[in-house]
Design an enzyme around this catalytic site. Structure first.
Site, short mmCIF file in Angstrom:
data_model
loop_
_atom_site.label_atom_id
_atom_site.label_comp_id
_atom_site.label_asym_id
_atom_site.label_seq_id
_atom_site.Cartn_x
_atom_site.Cartn_y
_atom_site.Cartn_z
N THR A 29 0.81 -1.22 0.00
CA THR A 29 0.00 0.00 0.00
C THR A 29 0.84 1.27 0.00
OG1 THR A 29 -0.13 0.12 2.42
CG2 THR A 29 -1.81 -1.20 1.29
N ASP A 30 0.16 2.37 -0.30
CA ASP A 30 0.79 3.69 -0.18
C ASP A 30 0.57 4.21 1.24
OD1 ASP A 30 -1.86 4.63 -0.08
OD2 ASP A 30 -1.84 5.36 -2.14
N ALA A 31 0.92 5.45 1.48
CA ALA A 31 0.81 6.02 2.83
C ALA A 31 -0.64 6.08 3.33
CB ALA A 31 1.43 7.42 2.85
N ILE A 34 -3.92 2.45 0.67
CA ILE A 34 -4.53 2.02 -0.59
C ILE A 34 -3.47 1.24 -1.38
CG2 ILE A 34 -5.59 2.82 -2.75
CD1 ILE A 34 -7.30 3.84 -0.59
#
Length: 153
Positions: A29-31, A34
Site C-alpha cells: 500500500t501507499d501512505a 490504498i
C-alpha cells in the site's frame, strides 16, 4: 507433486478458472493504506505463477530444461475500485488465448465478489539464448490446453 499444504498456497482450479486468494499487506500500500497501482500486476503475476505450479510446471523448470522464459508482451489494466490494507482478495484467472508462442489471460482482482481491477495480459515464450519468441514447449502447451476458455462471461 506438491503436498496438500503447498497446494493451498497455490490456490485452486474451479472449472476452467484458477482462483488465487491473497491478503493485502502494508508493503502493498501507499501512505493512505490504498494498494499501489503497480502491485495489482504483482498480484496477477503471483496468481499466474501459482496456476502454472498447480498444473505441474514451474518457471524454473522451463528455464532449466527448455531454455525459455515467459515474458509480458502486452497488458491493459482497468482500475474500477481500490483495495485497502488487510483486504482479502481473490485473483480469478482464465486463459483466453493459446497460440504457438503466446498465451493470453484475463485476470480479475476481486474483493467479496466485487471486481476491483481487470487485467488482460498477453505473454510470449522467449528463447533465453536468442532473446526472441520461440514456440512454446509441449509441456507448457499441454498443461494449459485443458483450461482454454474463450467464452465471454
Amino acid at each position: 507433486m506438491t503436498d496438500k499444504r503447498e497446494n493451498s498456497l497455490l490456490g485452486h482450479i474451479e472449472g476452467k478458472r484458477h482462483i488465487f486468494p491473497l491478503m493485502v499487506f502494508y508493503e502493498d500500500t501507499d501512505a493512505g493504506g490504498i494498494v499501489y497501482h503497480a502491485n495489482y500486476l504483482a498480484f496477477a503475476e503471483r496468481a499466474r505463477s501459482a496456476m502454472l505450479n498447480l498444473l505441474g510446471v514451474s518457471n524454473s523448470s522451463l528455464a532449466e530444461r527448455h531454455k525459455v522464459a515467459i515474458a509480458v508482451r502486452h497488458c491493459t489494466l482497468d482500475f474500477r475500485r481500490a483495495a485497502r490494507l488487510e483486504d482479502r482478495l481473490i485473483v480469478d484467472t482464465r486463459l483466453i488465448k493459446l497460440g504457438g508462442a503466446s498465451l493470453g489471460f484475463e485476470q480479475k482482482i476481486m474483493r467479496d465478489g466485487e471486481v476491483l481491477v481487470v487485467i488482460e495480459i498477453y505473454l510470449a515464450c522467449v528463447s533465453l539464448q536468442e532473446l526472441r519468441a520461440q514456440r512454446m514447449p509441449d509441456e507448457l502447451r499441454t498443461a494449459y490446453a485443458t483450461y482454454l476458455d474463450v467464452n465471454e462471461d
